[in-house]
Design a protein around this motif. Sequence first.
Motif, PDB file in Angstrom:
ATOM      1  N   THR A 174       0.825  -0.982  -0.034  1.00 44.54           N
ATOM      2  CA  THR A 174      -0.098  -0.159  -0.148  1.00 44.54           C
ATOM      3  C   THR A 174       0.915   1.203  -0.110  1.00 44.54           C
ATOM      4  OG1 THR A 174      -0.022  -0.041   2.368  1.00 44.54           O
ATOM      5  CG2 THR A 174      -1.788  -1.222   1.387  1.00 44.54           C
ATOM      6  N   HIS A 175       2.066   1.262   0.668  1.00 43.39           N
ATOM      7  CA  HIS A 175       2.853   2.434   0.826  1.00 43.39           C
ATOM      8  C   HIS A 175       4.324   2.099   0.894  1.00 43.39           C
ATOM      9  CE1 HIS A 175      -0.912   4.058   2.407  1.00 43.39           C
ATOM     10  NE2 HIS A 175      -0.428   5.169   2.172  1.00 43.39           N
ATOM     11  N   ARG A 176       5.272   2.930   0.264  1.00 42.29           N
ATOM     12  CA  ARG A 176       6.754   2.897   0.500  1.00 42.29           C
ATOM     13  C   ARG A 176       7.308   4.017   1.176  1.00 42.29           C
ATOM     14  NH1 ARG A 176       8.682   0.034  -4.740  1.00 42.29           N
ATOM     15  NH2 ARG A 176       6.639  -0.887  -5.578  1.00 42.29           N
ATOM     16  N   TYR A 177       8.432   3.455   2.039  1.00 47.61           N
ATOM     17  CA  TYR A 177       9.039   4.438   2.733  1.00 47.61           C
ATOM     18  C   TYR A 177      10.371   4.405   2.398  1.00 47.61           C
ATOM     19  CZ  TYR A 177       4.859   4.609   5.221  1.00 47.61           C
ATOM     20  OH  TYR A 177       3.324   4.749   5.647  1.00 47.61           O
ATOM     21  N   GLU A 178      11.149   5.335   2.076  1.00 48.36           N
ATOM     22  CA  GLU A 178      12.727   5.130   1.886  1.00 48.36           C
ATOM     23  C   GLU A 178      13.471   6.019   2.673  1.00 48.36           C
ATOM     24  OE1 GLU A 178      14.134   5.688  -2.310  1.00 48.36           O
ATOM     25  OE2 GLU A 178      12.276   4.221  -3.106  1.00 48.36           O
ATOM     26  N   ASP A 179      14.554   5.535   2.896  1.00 43.02           N
ATOM     27  CA  ASP A 179      15.294   6.198   3.941  1.00 43.02           C
ATOM     28  C   ASP A 179      16.837   5.890   4.006  1.00 43.02           C
ATOM     29  OD1 ASP A 179      16.362   7.374   6.333  1.00 43.02           O
ATOM     30  OD2 ASP A 179      14.854   6.618   7.607  1.00 43.02           O
ATOM     31  N   ARG A 180      17.445   6.912   3.335  1.00 47.67           N
ATOM     32  CA  ARG A 180      19.096   6.799   3.015  1.00 47.67           C
ATOM     33  C   ARG A 180      19.778   6.969   4.485  1.00 47.67           C
ATOM     34  NH1 ARG A 180      18.273   4.018  -1.300  1.00 47.67           N
ATOM     35  NH2 ARG A 180      16.908   5.202  -2.877  1.00 47.67           N
ATOM     36  N   LYS A 181      19.310   7.251   5.286  1.00 48.11           N
ATOM     37  CA  LYS A 181      19.959   7.338   6.719  1.00 48.11           C
ATOM     38  C   LYS A 181      20.295   5.871   7.272  1.00 48.11           C
ATOM     39  CE  LYS A 181      20.108  11.719   7.087  1.00 48.11           C
ATOM     40  NZ  LYS A 181      21.669  12.554   7.189  1.00 48.11           N
ATOM     41  N   VAL A 182      21.006   5.697   8.063  1.00 50.64           N
ATOM     42  CA  VAL A 182      21.209   4.288   8.570  1.00 50.64           C
ATOM     43  C   VAL A 182      20.414   3.991   9.717  1.00 50.64           C
ATOM     44  CG1 VAL A 182      23.044   2.751   9.728  1.00 50.64           C
ATOM     45  CG2 VAL A 182      23.648   4.385   8.052  1.00 50.64           C
ATOM     46  N   THR A 183      19.480   3.031   9.601  1.00 53.10           N
ATOM     47  CA  THR A 183      18.534   2.592  10.747  1.00 53.10           C
ATOM     48  C   THR A 183      18.326   1.180  10.742  1.00 53.10           C
ATOM     49  OG1 THR A 183      16.568   2.414   9.072  1.00 53.10           O
ATOM     50  CG2 THR A 183      17.082   4.569   9.816  1.00 53.10           C
TER      51      THR A 183
END
Length: 469
Positions: free
Chosen positions: A89-98
């Motif tokens: 349903t949704h996408r989340y992108e995060d280039r930080k380190v998690t």
Amino acid sequence: MLAALSSPCAAQTQPAAAEQPTSFIYCYQGRVDDPAIIVVDKSLQRAMVFKYLGDMALQWEFPCGTGEKEGDKAQAGDQKTPEGVYFITHRYEDRKVTVFGDRALHLDYPNAIDCVDGRQGDGIYLHGTNRDLRPRSSNGCITLDNRDLARLSQMIRDQSTPVLVLDRFQLPKPADLERACQFLQRLRFSNFALEQESASHALAVKQGGCPVFDGVQDLPNRLTALDGKGHAGGVVQKVTGAALWGAGDQWIVLANLEIAGRDGKTLPVSRRLYFQGHALDSLSLVRSQWVLEDPASVKLLASWLPPSGAKTASNEPVRATVEAKAKPVRAAERPRPTPAKVEKPAKAEKEIKALLNAWLGAWEGKKLKRYMSYYAADFYSDGMNKVEWRNKKAYLNKVYKVLRVSAKDVKINVNGSTAKVKFVQYYQSDWHKDVGVKTMTLVQRKGDWRIKSEQWRAITPARRSQQRR
């Protein structure tokens, strides 16, 4: 999982018995936009990409990790990965380190059949990891190496590509495929003439969230008027293709439709039908869901199928009528208008300041249920409705360990039962901070103020992401 797993249930004392392999049954007919399907085999800890090219062909295979506990998910915090057919349903992108890697794809668990079975919990994702991938190492999500997920995510279409999760998976027998195709063919040729008395109806929007306007809640029910005959009120429905996927007692049909309105325009619409049962000749329809591309498509479709009793344009001449002469009313008999009860601005401002402080405290404390209680049911902001906003916040609550949020220079403008609130928002997490202007629209419902919309604008250099707001 990325959300709602802060209080996992106690571990089971007995290991789950080995599951028998479940046949994955499928059929494709007509024009199908996406012939791919993602299959997650929990026993093998593998995510596989199949594509239907006249027959089902394996194209990719990736190692993955699923929930620490074996078995099908039943409740929040049980550390199990749900089994069934789901959609992104949704996408989340995060280039930080998690700890969740650089991206996460949200699955629509619980789906309609899970809800009928009483399964609980949410916040199930396909997500990456910045650590070494280990089998059965998640709280219920499906984890992959960041590079593998980057490749896999390109093969998935939101709200279209099915993600099938099974304990143990096997391909079906030819006789099972034949029966599935006969069922799908009858469904298509009858134009979905179905027994729907016990089924629910819903809308989903791929981009921008579902708009809020009068009549949108009842639009799915009005669309069922097209079933069987394929037309109603000058609106025509045409089935251009369909696919069926089944595993265990979950069966989902995804149909591609073209709906033509009275104005000659056509809309591409997808429809998902959720059936439950172990045999194709005794399935019961649980939910019918129409999937549209964007809010503009929803509004156009609603204009073609107005609510019952709504005024519509007509070519018929308007007939003149003669009204009976009204009996004059003496001044003493005329009812006096009751003045509208308007809350004093000073009292309203005090209540709104109290709400703002409570809202900030719930946000900082990551108290998601209390935080969402301050939002109106028809909240809509940044392309998301209230449910989508909650999913986003649930994800971010798991990403950040520490949150600090404060508001300064608060300005409140009350106008009857609505209010505008504007303030400078200072935001900081364990690895991100920013400052911006937040503007809120509040409405008073049953005596309580609730947030109907909010917008945020940065006033500091761009060490920030709009996704985090």
